[in-house]
Design a protein around this motif. Structure first.
Motif, PDB file in Angstrom:
ATOM      1  N   ASN A 194       0.837  -1.217   0.000  1.00 43.66           N
ATOM      2  CA  ASN A 194       0.000   0.000   0.000  1.00 43.66           C
ATOM      3  C   ASN A 194       0.869   1.263   0.000  1.00 43.66           C
ATOM      4  O   ASN A 194       0.599   2.231  -0.712  1.00 43.66           O
ATOM      5  N   ALA A 227     -10.763  -4.829  -2.941  1.00 43.40           N
ATOM      6  CA  ALA A 227     -10.404  -3.685  -3.803  1.00 43.40           C
ATOM      7  C   ALA A 227     -11.676  -3.082  -4.388  1.00 43.40           C
ATOM      8  O   ALA A 227     -11.808  -1.855  -4.476  1.00 43.40           O
ATOM      9  N   ARG A 237     -12.560   0.726  -3.710  1.00 40.41           N
ATOM     10  CA  ARG A 237     -12.630   1.632  -4.877  1.00 40.41           C
ATOM     11  C   ARG A 237     -13.902   2.468  -4.795  1.00 40.41           C
ATOM     12  O   ARG A 237     -13.888   3.685  -4.996  1.00 40.41           O
ATOM     13  N   CYS A 262     -13.614   4.966  -2.051  1.00 37.51           N
ATOM     14  CA  CYS A 262     -12.698   6.039  -2.479  1.00 37.51           C
ATOM     15  C   CYS A 262     -13.485   7.140  -3.180  1.00 37.51           C
ATOM     16  O   CYS A 262     -13.379   8.312  -2.851  1.00 37.51           O
ATOM     17  N   PHE A 319      -6.055   9.809  -7.012  1.00 32.95           N
ATOM     18  CA  PHE A 319      -7.104   8.823  -7.283  1.00 32.95           C
ATOM     19  C   PHE A 319      -7.399   8.755  -8.774  1.00 32.95           C
ATOM     20  O   PHE A 319      -7.518   7.665  -9.341  1.00 32.95           O
ATOM     21  N   ALA A 376      -4.777   6.788 -10.362  1.00 35.50           N
ATOM     22  CA  ALA A 376      -4.955   5.354 -10.057  1.00 35.50           C
ATOM     23  C   ALA A 376      -6.012   4.749 -10.974  1.00 35.50           C
ATOM     24  O   ALA A 376      -5.828   3.658 -11.527  1.00 35.50           O
ATOM     25  N   LEU A 377      -7.104   5.475 -11.182  1.00 37.36           N
ATOM     26  CA  LEU A 377      -8.174   4.964 -12.067  1.00 37.36           C
ATOM     27  C   LEU A 377      -7.658   4.811 -13.495  1.00 37.36           C
ATOM     28  O   LEU A 377      -7.928   3.816 -14.165  1.00 37.36           O
ATOM     29  N   GLU A 431      -5.361   1.811 -13.688  1.00 37.39           N
ATOM     30  CA  GLU A 431      -6.164   0.573 -13.644  1.00 37.39           C
ATOM     31  C   GLU A 431      -6.783   0.325 -15.020  1.00 37.39           C
ATOM     32  O   GLU A 431      -6.712  -0.786 -15.562  1.00 37.39           O
ATOM     33  N   TYR A 461      -5.951   0.630  -3.632  1.00 39.21           N
ATOM     34  CA  TYR A 461      -6.694   1.862  -3.309  1.00 39.21           C
ATOM     35  C   TYR A 461      -6.590   2.270  -1.837  1.00 39.21           C
ATOM     36  O   TYR A 461      -6.898   3.405  -1.487  1.00 39.21           O
ATOM     37  N   ILE A 492      -4.826   5.447  -0.892  1.00 36.35           N
ATOM     38  CA  ILE A 492      -5.458   6.719  -1.315  1.00 36.35           C
ATOM     39  C   ILE A 492      -6.448   7.168  -0.252  1.00 36.35           C
ATOM     40  O   ILE A 492      -6.522   8.343   0.106  1.00 36.35           O
TER      41      ILE A 492
END
Ligand code: SDX
Length: 431
Positions: A271, A318, A322, A325, A340, A343-344, A347, A368, A371
């Motif tokens: 993490n 996750a 998510r 988040c 974030f 991260a999206l 992904e 996630y 975050i």
């Protein structure tokens, strides 16, 4: 115990044996290889234990292909939505959801074990101010057997239960104290009028200068993250606790070994590594470059927060994180949305890439969680500490289950020896 067997025949020397097959409540059958060496003169070889079961357990069930995670039969999605963390802790320790009275009694016990022995404060002061909180936690937890001599008989079920309560209660206090030492602020004592998660936030962020009221949104998010991280079957750190415990070492030493194992970036340290990775990527324009690095067999770089030994489908944790988040960051004006959003994007690109699809590398629980922790102003160096607080429940549940198991023996794997054959000592003047 079934009477089904599997026949093994060694084609090189014709030796054969019948090995028992066992079936649990659900999940694949297992082959008991206990008599393999005595009957066939061979060992099994399974580095990383990809296909090897180490024990019977009734605590957690994972179906990696279907993305299922159950604590004592209850789906993680339902516990995440309805339960309090200490309610889940009770479930994992004792096997059933607590009644109102049982939960109240358990919460009272945990609350009243949350203080540390006052002399431990000197221990924290012995660390350099910038010691990583995980290093402090390993040291402090390992030292607890020097303080609690009254409950170290590992063969006494009541001693085991007291140690489990003590550890679950004290981990947030130790974690927050590690953080306060790190930032040079005075340690904050636990408060008995706050629940477990609010108390942790209070110990982390309160100062003697003004009243601190834990934010209910943050408390709810911590409660969820602790539930999602509480247990995960025979992962590396839990297996480490079990192996250490199999020698009948004291529970604090076993827990310290679990914390040390969790710290690795391939496990609970991921993490923190995810946030480092996102910071390194910096901008969506760099995502493709890092995806190429992750795919390059000659580059040690891996996409942190992706992949899992068991989940070859989405990690249900996750998926839940998510969603939270999105909700949490939308509700927080000054939240860290760029991280974030990146991260999206990462992904999205990774999950459309053949390399990741072929290897079933999906985002795992660590992708996630950092975050959210960051949105709660929890510093990166504390991310794995958060994981350790929650996983203490799983570690203690598995340790208690193992010590109660009539089949329990010291763990002692075998090996394939690849060193020199027999040879004589060479005197110095002949070398
Ligand atoms: C946790 O066990 C648990 O339950 C753990 C945990 C828990 O709750 O206790 O769920 C918590 O530890 C989650 C995992 C957090 N770790 C990371 O996010 C680190 C990045 N992930 C990888 O290091 C890896 O995916 C592991 C360690 C999680 C799993 O490793 P495995 O099962 O041993 O898989 P592998 O290393 O053999 O990889 C299989 C293939 C390899 O490629 P090929 O040799 O087939 O060409 O997939 C590749 C790997 O190179 N691969 C990755 C990758 N993960 C695997 N390639 C790029 N990026 C990745 N993240």
């Amino acid at each position: 115990m079934s009477n089904k067997t599997i026949t093994l025949i060694n084609n090189s020397d014709g030796r054969k044996t019948e090995l028992p097959l066992y079936k649990g409540t659900i999940g694949p059958e297992v082959m008991d290889i206990g008599k393999l060496y005595s009957e066939m003169g061979i060992f099994t070889f399974d580095p990383g234990f990809l296909a090897t079961g180490s024990c019977r357990s009734s605590i957690t069930y994972i179906d990696g292909d279907k993305g299922k995670l159950w604590y004592r039969g209850y789906p993680i999605e339902q516990l995440a939505e309805h339960a309090k963390f200490l309610e889940v802790a009770y479930l994992l320790l004792y096997g059933e959801l607590p009644s109102v009275d049982e939960l109240a009694k358990f919460e009272h016990i945990i609350t009243h074990h949350s203080m540390l022995n006052e002399t431990l404060k000197n221990f924290f002061d012995g660390f350099h101010y910038n010691a990583h909180p995980m290093a402090v936690m390993v040291g402090v937890v390992g030292s607890l057997s020097a303080f609690y001599h009254d409950s170290l008989d590992v063969n006494n079920p009541r001693h085991r239960e007291i140690s489990a309560h003590r550890m679950i209660a004290k981990m947030p206090t130790i974690a927050a104290a590690s953080y306060k030492h790190n930032i040079g602020e005075p340690l904050v004592y636990p408060r008995n009028d706050l629940d477990y998660c609010a108390n942790f936030l209070h110990m982390m962020f309160a100062t003697p200068c003004e009243e601190y009221i834990p934010d209910p949104v943050a408390t709810k998010a911590v409660n969820l993250l602790f539930i999602l991280h509480a247990d995960h079957e025979q992962n590396a750190s839990t297996s480490t606790v079990r192996l250490a415990g199999s020698s009948h070492a004291n529970p604090f030493a076993c827990l310290a070994s679990g914390i040390a194992s969790l710290w690795g970036p391939s496990h609970g340290g991921a993490n923190e590594a995810v946030l480092d990775m996102l910071n390194k990527i910096g901008d969506a324009a760099n995502v493709d470059k890092f995806i190429l690095k992750a795919k390059d067999p000659n580059d040690p770089f891996r996409l942190m927060g992706f992949g899992h030994r068991v989940y070859k489908n989405h990690d249900p944790r996750a998926t839940i994180i998510r969603k939270v988040c999105h909700e949490l960051l939308d509700s927080m004006t000054d939240s860290d949305n760029p991280t974030f959003e990146l991260a999206l994007k990462l992904e999205e690109v990774a999950l459309s890439d053949e390399y990741f699809v072929e290897r079933k590398l999906y985002p795992n629980v660590d992708f996630y969680s950092g975050i959210i922790y960051r949105a709660l102003n929890i510093p990166r160096s504390m991310f794995t500490v958060m994981f350790a607080i929650a996983r203490t429940v799983g570690w203690m549940a598995h340790w208690m289950e193992m010590m109660d198991d009539p089949d329990q023996r010291i763990g002692r794997p075998r090996q394939i020896y690849t060193g020199h054959d027999l040879r004589d000592y060479v005197p110095m003047d002949k070398r």
